[in-house]
Design a protein around this motif. Structure first.
Motif, PDB file in Angstrom:
ATOM      1  N   UNK A  84       0.905  -1.084   0.213  1.00 34.68           N
ATOM      2  CA  UNK A  84       0.192   0.030   0.011  1.00 34.68           C
ATOM      3  C   UNK A  84       0.972   1.178   0.181  1.00 34.68           C
ATOM      4  N   UNK A  85       1.406   1.010   0.788  1.00 31.29           N
ATOM      5  CA  UNK A  85       2.880   2.237   0.779  1.00 31.29           C
ATOM      6  C   UNK A  85       3.537   2.368  -0.851  1.00 31.29           C
ATOM      7  N   UNK A  86       4.028   1.357  -1.837  1.00 31.00           N
ATOM      8  CA  UNK A  86       4.637   1.690  -2.590  1.00 31.00           C
ATOM      9  C   UNK A  86       3.512   2.617  -3.603  1.00 31.00           C
ATOM     10  N   UNK A  87       1.621   2.329  -3.519  1.00 32.44           N
ATOM     11  CA  UNK A  87       1.416   2.873  -4.271  1.00 32.44           C
ATOM     12  C   UNK A  87       1.192   4.795  -4.506  1.00 32.44           C
ATOM     13  N   UNK A  88       1.499   5.133  -5.932  1.00 27.37           N
ATOM     14  CA  UNK A  88       1.172   6.961  -6.091  1.00 27.37           C
ATOM     15  C   UNK A  88       0.226   7.115  -5.359  1.00 27.37           C
ATOM     16  N   UNK A  89      -0.671   6.301  -4.634  1.00 28.68           N
ATOM     17  CA  UNK A  89      -1.590   6.901  -4.692  1.00 28.68           C
ATOM     18  C   UNK A  89      -2.417   5.853  -3.688  1.00 28.68           C
ATOM     19  N   UNK A  90      -2.019   6.777  -2.341  1.00 24.68           N
ATOM     20  CA  UNK A  90      -2.532   6.324  -1.121  1.00 24.68           C
ATOM     21  C   UNK A  90      -4.054   5.575  -0.177  1.00 24.68           C
ATOM     22  N   UNK A 265     -13.842   6.563  12.039  1.00 27.91           N
ATOM     23  CA  UNK A 265     -13.340   5.745  11.195  1.00 27.91           C
ATOM     24  C   UNK A 265     -11.591   5.528  11.968  1.00 27.91           C
ATOM     25  N   UNK A 266     -11.305   4.430  11.274  1.00 27.72           N
ATOM     26  CA  UNK A 266     -10.004   3.710  11.879  1.00 27.72           C
ATOM     27  C   UNK A 266      -9.590   2.898  10.588  1.00 27.72           C
ATOM     28  N   UNK A 267      -8.403   3.129  10.567  1.00 28.63           N
ATOM     29  CA  UNK A 267      -7.945   2.234   9.162  1.00 28.63           C
ATOM     30  C   UNK A 267      -6.509   2.061   9.339  1.00 28.63           C
ATOM     31  N   UNK A 268      -5.661   0.844   8.333  1.00 30.37           N
ATOM     32  CA  UNK A 268      -4.379   0.479   8.893  1.00 30.37           C
ATOM     33  C   UNK A 268      -3.430   1.097   7.505  1.00 30.37           C
ATOM     34  N   UNK A 269      -3.739   2.172   7.211  1.00 24.40           N
ATOM     35  CA  UNK A 269      -3.051   2.626   5.915  1.00 24.40           C
ATOM     36  C   UNK A 269      -2.500   3.799   6.040  1.00 24.40           C
ATOM     37  N   UNK A 270      -1.489   3.707   5.016  1.00 20.23           N
ATOM     38  CA  UNK A 270      -0.638   5.185   5.285  1.00 20.23           C
ATOM     39  C   UNK A 270      -1.723   6.319   5.126  1.00 20.23           C
ATOM     40  N   UNK A 273      -5.516   7.218   4.740  1.00 22.01           N
ATOM     41  CA  UNK A 273      -5.846   6.546   3.313  1.00 22.01           C
ATOM     42  C   UNK A 273      -7.495   6.231   3.366  1.00 22.01           C
ATOM     43  N   UNK A 274      -7.854   4.930   3.739  1.00 24.21           N
ATOM     44  CA  UNK A 274      -8.846   4.390   4.231  1.00 24.21           C
ATOM     45  C   UNK A 274      -9.836   5.005   5.074  1.00 24.21           C
ATOM     46  N   UNK A 275      -9.269   5.548   5.727  1.00 19.67           N
ATOM     47  CA  UNK A 275     -10.733   6.657   7.178  1.00 19.67           C
ATOM     48  C   UNK A 275     -10.928   7.090   6.230  1.00 19.67           C
ATOM     49  N   UNK A 276     -10.145   8.035   5.656  1.00 19.19           N
ATOM     50  CA  UNK A 276     -10.312   9.875   5.304  1.00 19.19           C
ATOM     51  C   UNK A 276     -11.677   9.503   3.810  1.00 19.19           C
ATOM     52  N   UNK A 277     -11.389   8.386   3.433  1.00 16.46           N
ATOM     53  CA  UNK A 277     -12.539   8.479   2.381  1.00 16.46           C
ATOM     54  C   UNK A 277     -13.522   7.699   2.743  1.00 16.46           C
ATOM     55  N   UNK A 278     -13.886   6.639   3.812  1.00 19.89           N
ATOM     56  CA  UNK A 278     -14.597   6.199   4.391  1.00 19.89           C
ATOM     57  C   UNK A 278     -15.408   7.894   4.858  1.00 19.89           C
ATOM     58  N   UNK A 291     -15.192  11.465  11.370  1.00 17.41           N
ATOM     59  CA  UNK A 291     -13.597  11.890  12.088  1.00 17.41           C
ATOM     60  C   UNK A 291     -12.323  10.918  12.239  1.00 17.41           C
ATOM     61  N   UNK A 292     -11.593  10.517  11.207  1.00 17.82           N
ATOM     62  CA  UNK A 292     -10.876   9.655  11.430  1.00 17.82           C
ATOM     63  C   UNK A 292      -9.898   9.650  11.895  1.00 17.82           C
ATOM     64  N   UNK A 293      -9.354   8.717  12.792  1.00 15.21           N
ATOM     65  CA  UNK A 293      -8.363   8.402  13.721  1.00 15.21           C
ATOM     66  C   UNK A 293      -7.233   8.990  12.991  1.00 15.21           C
ATOM     67  N   UNK A 294      -6.434  10.153  14.091  1.00 17.69           N
ATOM     68  CA  UNK A 294      -5.279  10.145  12.798  1.00 17.69           C
ATOM     69  C   UNK A 294      -4.093   9.712  13.534  1.00 17.69           C
ATOM     70  N   UNK A 295      -3.479   8.777  13.093  1.00 23.40           N
ATOM     71  CA  UNK A 295      -2.494   7.762  12.620  1.00 23.40           C
ATOM     72  C   UNK A 295      -2.726   6.699  12.807  1.00 23.40           C
ATOM     73  N   UNK A 296      -3.990   6.288  12.879  1.00 27.56           N
ATOM     74  CA  UNK A 296      -4.835   5.373  12.233  1.00 27.56           C
ATOM     75  C   UNK A 296      -4.223   4.401  13.847  1.00 27.56           C
ATOM     76  N   UNK A 297      -3.975   2.895  13.011  1.00 29.28           N
ATOM     77  CA  UNK A 297      -4.750   1.627  14.378  1.00 29.28           C
ATOM     78  C   UNK A 297      -2.976   1.807  15.298  1.00 29.28           C
ATOM     79  N   UNK A 298      -2.040   1.974  14.288  1.00 29.77           N
ATOM     80  CA  UNK A 298      -1.261   2.218  14.847  1.00 29.77           C
ATOM     81  C   UNK A 298      -1.045   3.170  16.116  1.00 29.77           C
ATOM     82  N   UNK A 299      -1.353   4.550  16.232  1.00 25.55           N
ATOM     83  CA  UNK A 299      -1.289   5.339  17.262  1.00 25.55           C
ATOM     84  C   UNK A 299      -2.643   4.597  18.261  1.00 25.55           C
ATOM     85  N   UNK A 300      -3.533   3.671  18.120  1.00 23.49           N
ATOM     86  CA  UNK A 300      -4.369   3.388  18.512  1.00 23.49           C
ATOM     87  C   UNK A 300      -3.635   2.458  19.767  1.00 23.49           C
TER      88      UNK A 300
END
Length: 305
Positions: A84-90, A265-270, A273-278, A291-300
């Protein structure tokens, strides 16, 4: 190498050229294989040679898929997150593809070769989800046979047209390179525009893990939507109090939740991305506070020790 040299190489060593080209593409290198398969099909002298070339393409494709499968089985969701991180569009987060893979099962491996990007992501997902190896190899081989076989047969049926096109490209190699360069520039520009558009979407207000913990401890806890894929959830476990959700079925996950009540919304995306789109999809659907969770699952995880 010009086009005539490519044709000569295929005439001499078609099996090895196709094997190496398909292997390079399927391991993730930006090397197109379909043009080589079309050309190899147009140069095949008979069904016996076509069968040998097809076998080489299938073996190369299955070998690459098996390598990605083992990587997914060994390293789990870290492989998917890396892709996912290699994608030019996260915004094209792996969890969305993973949800579709789980829904389609083995059939997804059969059609994966026909979907750009999915052919690289599907095998490590299969490994991370501990799909049985015999079934995986059978589905991967079937998909490779359909994909490569279609290209080879098309090249053989249109051999006169393919050879005429190769001759024209060889006579006008400079112009062909300019056109190819223009196509690449347009494609890259489109991808960069998508990235810019996503950055604009990222302006949506976030919630920090500490703010979320305080809100969940209050009497009016928000609805927490966990957008991680099944492989991540199986590997690290569910989040207490969260509702599992898929991007394709986002409104189903919300259910009868009141539109004036807060949602996180929470995701494990660079870049979340997924939380923002949702979050944007739910806001467009009429929900007032998402509101998306800042930092996602790692921050949680960090906030919870």
């Amino acid at each position: 190498m010009d086009f005539s040299q490519l044709s000569e190489s295929l005439q001499r060593d078609a099996v090895w050229v196709v094997f190496l080209n398909v292997l390079a593409q399927q391991v993730g290198l930006p090397v197109p294989a379909v043009p080589t398969l079309l050309l190899a099909g147009s140069l095949a002298l008979g069904s016996g040679q076509l069968a040998s070339i097809l076998a080489a393409a299938i073996v190369a494709s299955v070998l690459a898929d098996w390598m990605w499968y083992l990587a997914g089985r060994a390293f789990g969701y870290r492989v998917l997150s890396g892709l996912c991180r290699l994608s030019i569009n996260p915004g094209s987060c792996v969890s969305q593809t993973e949800a579709r893979f789980v829904r389609w099962g083995l059939g997804s491996l059969v059609v994966a070769k026909f979907i750009p990007g999915f052919s690289t992501v599907a095998p490590p997902i299969a490994g991370a989800l501990r799909m049985r190896l015999p079934g995986f190899l059978l589905a991967a081989a079937t998909g490779a046979a359909l994909w490569a076989g279609l290209a080879l047969i098309t090249g053989w049926l249109l051999r006169d047209e393919v050879q005429a096109t190769i001759g024209m490209l060889d006579r006008h190699a400079g112009g062909a390179l300019i056109v190819a360069g223009g196509v690449i520039v347009v494609w890259l520009g489109w991808k960069l525009w998508q990235k810019y558009r996503f950055q604009q979407l990222s302006v949506v207000p976030h919630i920090t893990p500490d703010e979320l913990l305080a809100a969940m401890a209050s009497g009016q806890a928000p609805l927490l939507l966990d957008l991680r894929g099944p492989a991540m959830v199986a590997e690290s476990g569910p989040i207490s109090g969260a509702t599992l959700a898929e991007h394709d079925r986002l409104l189903d996950a919300v259910g009868a939740w009141p539109k004036h009540q807060p949602i996180v919304t929470l995701c494990n995306c660079p870049e979340d991305a997924g939380a923002i789109l949702a979050a944007h999809r739910l806001l467009e659907a009429g929900y007032l506070s998402v509101r998306p969770l800042q930092g996602g699952y790692a921050a949680w995880l960090a906030a919870n020790g």
